[in-house]
Design an enzyme around this catalytic site. Structure first.
Site, PDB file in Angstrom:
ATOM      1  N   GLU A 121       1.005  -1.305   0.056  1.00 32.69           N
ATOM      2  CA  GLU A 121      -0.061  -0.005   0.111  1.00 32.69           C
ATOM      3  C   GLU A 121       0.917   1.246  -0.029  1.00 32.69           C
ATOM      4  O   GLU A 121       0.500   2.276  -0.541  1.00 32.69           O
ATOM      5  CB  GLU A 121      -0.872  -0.083   1.116  1.00 32.69           C
ATOM      6  CG  GLU A 121      -1.884  -1.300   0.935  1.00 32.69           C
ATOM      7  CD  GLU A 121      -3.025  -0.832   0.087  1.00 32.69           C
ATOM      8  OE1 GLU A 121      -2.986   0.299  -0.495  1.00 32.69           O
ATOM      9  OE2 GLU A 121      -3.601  -2.022  -0.398  1.00 32.69           O
ATOM     10  N   SER A 398     -68.243  -2.668   4.275  1.00 28.45           N
ATOM     11  CA  SER A 398     -69.435  -2.520   5.086  1.00 28.45           C
ATOM     12  C   SER A 398     -68.760  -2.343   6.368  1.00 28.45           C
ATOM     13  O   SER A 398     -69.472  -1.592   7.464  1.00 28.45           O
ATOM     14  CB  SER A 398     -70.529  -3.615   5.280  1.00 28.45           C
ATOM     15  OG  SER A 398     -71.042  -3.685   4.190  1.00 28.45           O
TER      16      SER A 398
END
Length: 846
Positions: A121, A398
């Site tokens: 890295e 209903s």
């Protein structure tokens, strides 16, 4: 003589003029021209440099003002604590998977692991001061020579700054971000030692497959702590962070081995390992342990848990929600299990009798607190995460008639003893469309409101709504808790406008509470990982919604429904047990696609919805559609009432043991304060923990992400098991005509990210003059999970253009991520923006 003297020019001035004349006439020398050229060239060259210096100073000043306090940005070394969601009776409903990170000290990490990371890295890590100038020059040369970007020059410190959100540096590919990253990196090197920076890096960098930090990566891939890893194993892990999703030991073994060998080569080049170790490492084969399977959604009461999580994620963000919170809810796990058993058995029974119902919802509320005690949003959370209890909009049939009668009784337009003739009722603006009873017959007799409610007579309900005024009926329904849009047309009186089951349950709780109502509540309290209280909720009460006389009449009528009317199966009998204090109303739409029972006792209000649904994928949108079909011989009394009975007969004894602590206050609301409370709960919040662990009060910001609701839900005449209309008039006048068909089916989103709701415009009703019940045209609609407001449940309306959807975006390109993108994040975007984003094409398989 005097005149000549006066005109004479002084000798000195004449000499000067002659000299000037000679200079003008003489050519400029080449030497002077060269000097002038170089002077101008110097000015031209230095001007941009001066401008750049000024710009640099301004940029430096700007970014230094925005830099985080790096002294306070040290990442905690303790392991993350999972977030837990608890039921009211102390049962863990869900343990949310947290970041897989197991921090350790640098001294516990082998030297070979440190060397491998630095070699691949940033091999000059211990020499530079945050920025590697030599590395930058080398990368620029290599990229120019290769004609494309082949090398990078980010230091290990820069990578750390990019990957830790505490440093406040994004991953956007902009000049401003690079400047900020460089400044933070250099400042970080001034504050911390190289070992401290390396420790932060190794503990927090992402290694793929959910592993954050080297210790988590070692255990994920090799099943051992990092201290026990070999040289080739360390090299393999060191190579992953460059592209964690690509260099996965599970999916791309060849690529991982090639990358490992590259790391080993660098280690040998920098003399970090011997030639013998290098050759042995190249020959070794990694032994990767079996991947651990994480089961998403493996928790109790999944619809209730997802309901809560959607709200908290919206208001606080997923990072904070998964930071070790303890979320205490109102749900009773004992009652939830009773509900699930009754619901499961009820659907099985529906199949046995030929109704073929396979989907539904159940909501049960504590009347005296508003606590959600049980909630079921569907038959299987694994098959569909669509929550029918909270986001489902269905015609109530209903069951809506209760609002017709409540409005008429409360305004003095009618009473239980008021009688109406059972006769054909002509719809407004229609020549041959009439309100019809379910049987298709009319008695032409005078029927009292009590008997009309008991047997669900449509013609009487419509006359009652007409006398009270449909606008008045809607106003009462909304004040009692219905949050979805109700059209001011006559069929609404028979359940044509769609409602949420949770809203219907809340509205029905007004009757046992003598005209008052507690707002639905799902969360009791939230505390953070340090035990700090984040939020706490108490029951909220709306009083005076109905008069005492009105609720007395409604209780009498709704008790008659279950004693000798359409809902006798809800009350039960001596054989299966009688539910004490049972009241309720059945509901069935005219095409038998929706069956309901809404009922209550003094303690609980419970609503059941059942339907027959098939699932299919829409090729155009990619969403999963759930299409609702007619059910054979289905009624709310036959399908839903038994489920209600089987749940309530067991749940009531448990609920009666529940007593709210005496020190829990109740907040009384007015109409205005209720609206204000709803608005406050809709606002997203940002919650951050201080370095010392103290959690500040949540900061509320203006809400720009309201929850979508139905802007204009379509309508259709609903019917019940009694006598209700089965056909609609022509829809010539949307303001007065009653027949607008309901939209169906409802496309459900894919499992991972529910999209926002859209509603198709109402269609013309294709009914003719015969007596056949109308069939609803099937149009598409997508519906998201409504947001839980914990103390106040509401579904504010939102236009389709404002609707948002959660997408996974590539952090590098900002496009929709594909499987090769190294880093991704999620974000909320509008539906239109999602279409414009496009998929990431930069990252591909090598």
């Amino acid at each position: 003589m005097a005149n000549r003297v006066s005109r004479a020019v002084p000798a000195s001035k004449a000499k000067s003029r002659r000299a000037n004349a000679r200079r003008v006439s003489q050519p400029v020398s080449l030497k002077k021209r060269i000097k002038t050229f170089f002077a101008l060239a110097t000015i031209v060259a230095l001007a941009p440099i001066a401008v750049a210096l000024i710009w640099g100073v301004l940029v430096f000043w700007k970014f230094t003002r925005e830099l985080p306090s790096l002294e306070n940005a040290v990442v905690e070394t303790r392991s993350p604590v999972p977030t837990k969601i608890l039921s009211y009776d102390g049962v863990t409903l869900a343990t949310l998977r947290v970041e897989n990170r197991q921090p350790i000290r640098l001294k516990e990490i082998p030297k070979i692991m440190q060397d491998a990371t630095i070699a691949i890295e940033d091999h000059r890590f211990r020499e530079h001061a945050g920025l590697d100038v030599q590395g930058m020059a080398r990368a620029v040369y290599a990229n120019l020579r290769g004609g494309r970007a082949t090398q990078g020059a980010s230091t290990l410190t820069q990578q750390l700054v990019r990957n830790l959100k505490e440093f406040g540096v994004s991953r956007a590919r902009t000049l401003g971000r690079k400047v900020r990253e460089a400044m933070v990196s250099m400042r970080l090197e001034q504050i911390y030692s190289k070992d401290e920076i390396l420790e932060l890096y190794l503990n927090n960098i992402y290694y793929g497959n959910g592993a954050n930090g080297i210790q988590a990566a070692a255990k994920t891939y090799f099943g051992r702590p990092v201290s026990q890893l070999t040289i080739p194993e360390c090299a393999l892990l060191a190579g992953i962070p460059q592209r964690p999703n690509y260099f996965s030991p599970y999916e791309r073994k060849k690529a991982v081995l090639k990358r490992r060998d590259e790391v080993l080569s660098k280690m040998r080049e920098y003399d970090l390992i011997s030639q013998v170790d290098y050759e042995k490492a190249l020959e070794s084969k990694p032994k990767i342990v079996k991947r651990e399977e994480f089961k998403q959604g493996d928790f109790k009461a999944p619809y209730f848990v997802s309901y809560i999580m959607n709200d908290l994620n919206r208001r606080y963000g997923s990072d904070f929600v998964r930071s070790g919170l303890t979320i205490r809810t109102t749900l009773s796990w004992k009652m939830q299990r009773m509900a699930e058993e009754a619901f499961r058995n009820g659907l099985q029974h529906a199949g046995e009798v030929g109704a073929n119902a396979n989907q539904g919802a159940l909501v049960s509320l504590d009347n005296k607190t508003g606590y959600i005690r049980a909630l079921i949003g569907g038959r299987s959370f694994v098959d569909s995460q669509y929550n029918n209890a909270t986001q489902g909009l269905h015609q109530p049939g209903s069951t809506f008639k209760a609002f017709d009668y409540a409005a008429a009784f409360d305004t003095g337009k009618a009473s239980l003893g008021t009688s109406f003739e059972d006769k054909p009722i002509k719809y407004p603006n229609s020549k041959n469309k009439f309100v019809r009873n379910f049987s298709g017959n009319y008695t032409h007799a005078e029927i009292s409101c009590l008997d009309a409610i008991r047997h669900s007579t449509n013609t009487v309900a419509v006359q009652v709504a007409q006398r009270a005024g449909i606008s008045t009926v809607i106003r009462y329904a909304e004040s009692m808790g219905i949050r979805s849009h109700l059209r001011a047309v006559l069929p609404t009186a028979l359940g044509a406008s769609e409602v949420h089951p949770l809203d219907l349950a809340s509205a029905y709780s007004v009757f046992p509470m003598n005209g008052n109502r507690y707002l639905p509540l799902a969360i009791v309290s939230v505390t953070d990982a340090d035990g700090n209280l984040v939020e706490e909720h108490f029951p909220k009460l709306r009083e005076g919604l109905l008069k005492q006389e009105t609720t007395n009449q409604m209780n009498t009528a709704l008790e008659a429904v279950v004693v000798s009317g359409t809902g006798t199966k809800a009350r039960g009998n001596e054989g299966n047990g009688i539910v004490e204090g049972a009241h309720g109303k059945t509901g069935t739409t005219s095409d038998a696609k929706d069956a309901w029972f809404a009922g209550y006792t003094p303690e609980l209000t419970t609503v059941i919805w059942v339907a027959k649904v098939s699932r299919t994928k829409n090729k155009a949108s990619g969403f999963i559609q759930e299409i609702t079909h007619p059910m054979n011989s289905a009624t709310g009394g036959a399908l839903c009432a038994p489920i209600w009975h089987d749940y309530m007969i067991k749940a009531l004894p448990e609920q009666r043991l529940f007593h709210l602590p005496t020190d829990v206050p109740t907040e009384k609301l007015t109409e205005e304060s209720e609206k204000k409370a709803v608005e406050e709960e809709k606002k997203p919040r940002r919650h951050r923990r201080n370095r010392d662990g103290e959690a500040p009060a949540p900061v509320e910001t203006p809400n720009s992400d309201t929850v979508p609701g139905d802007e204009n839900p379509p309508l259709e005449t609903g019917t019940d098991t009694g006598t209700e209309p089965t056909q609609n008039p022509d829809s010539n006048d949307p303001g007065t005509t009653p027949g607008v068909p309901k939209t169906d089916p409802k496309p459900r989103p894919k499992q991972d990210s529910p999209p926002p709701e859209t509603t198709a415009p109402p269609e013309e009703n294709p009914t003719s003059g015969n007596d056949e019940p109308p069939q609803r045209r099937e149009t598409r609609r997508t519906t998201p999970e409504p947001t839980l407001r914990t103390s106040v449940m509401d579904t504010p309306k939102r236009s389709v253009s404002e609707a948002t959807v959660t997408v996974t975006v590539c952090s590098d390109t900002g496009k929709i991520a594909n499987e090769y993108c190294p880093e991704t994040h999620t974000r909320e975007v509008s539906v239109r923006e999602r279409r414009r984003l496009g998929r990431c094409r930069k990252h591909k398989a090598e």
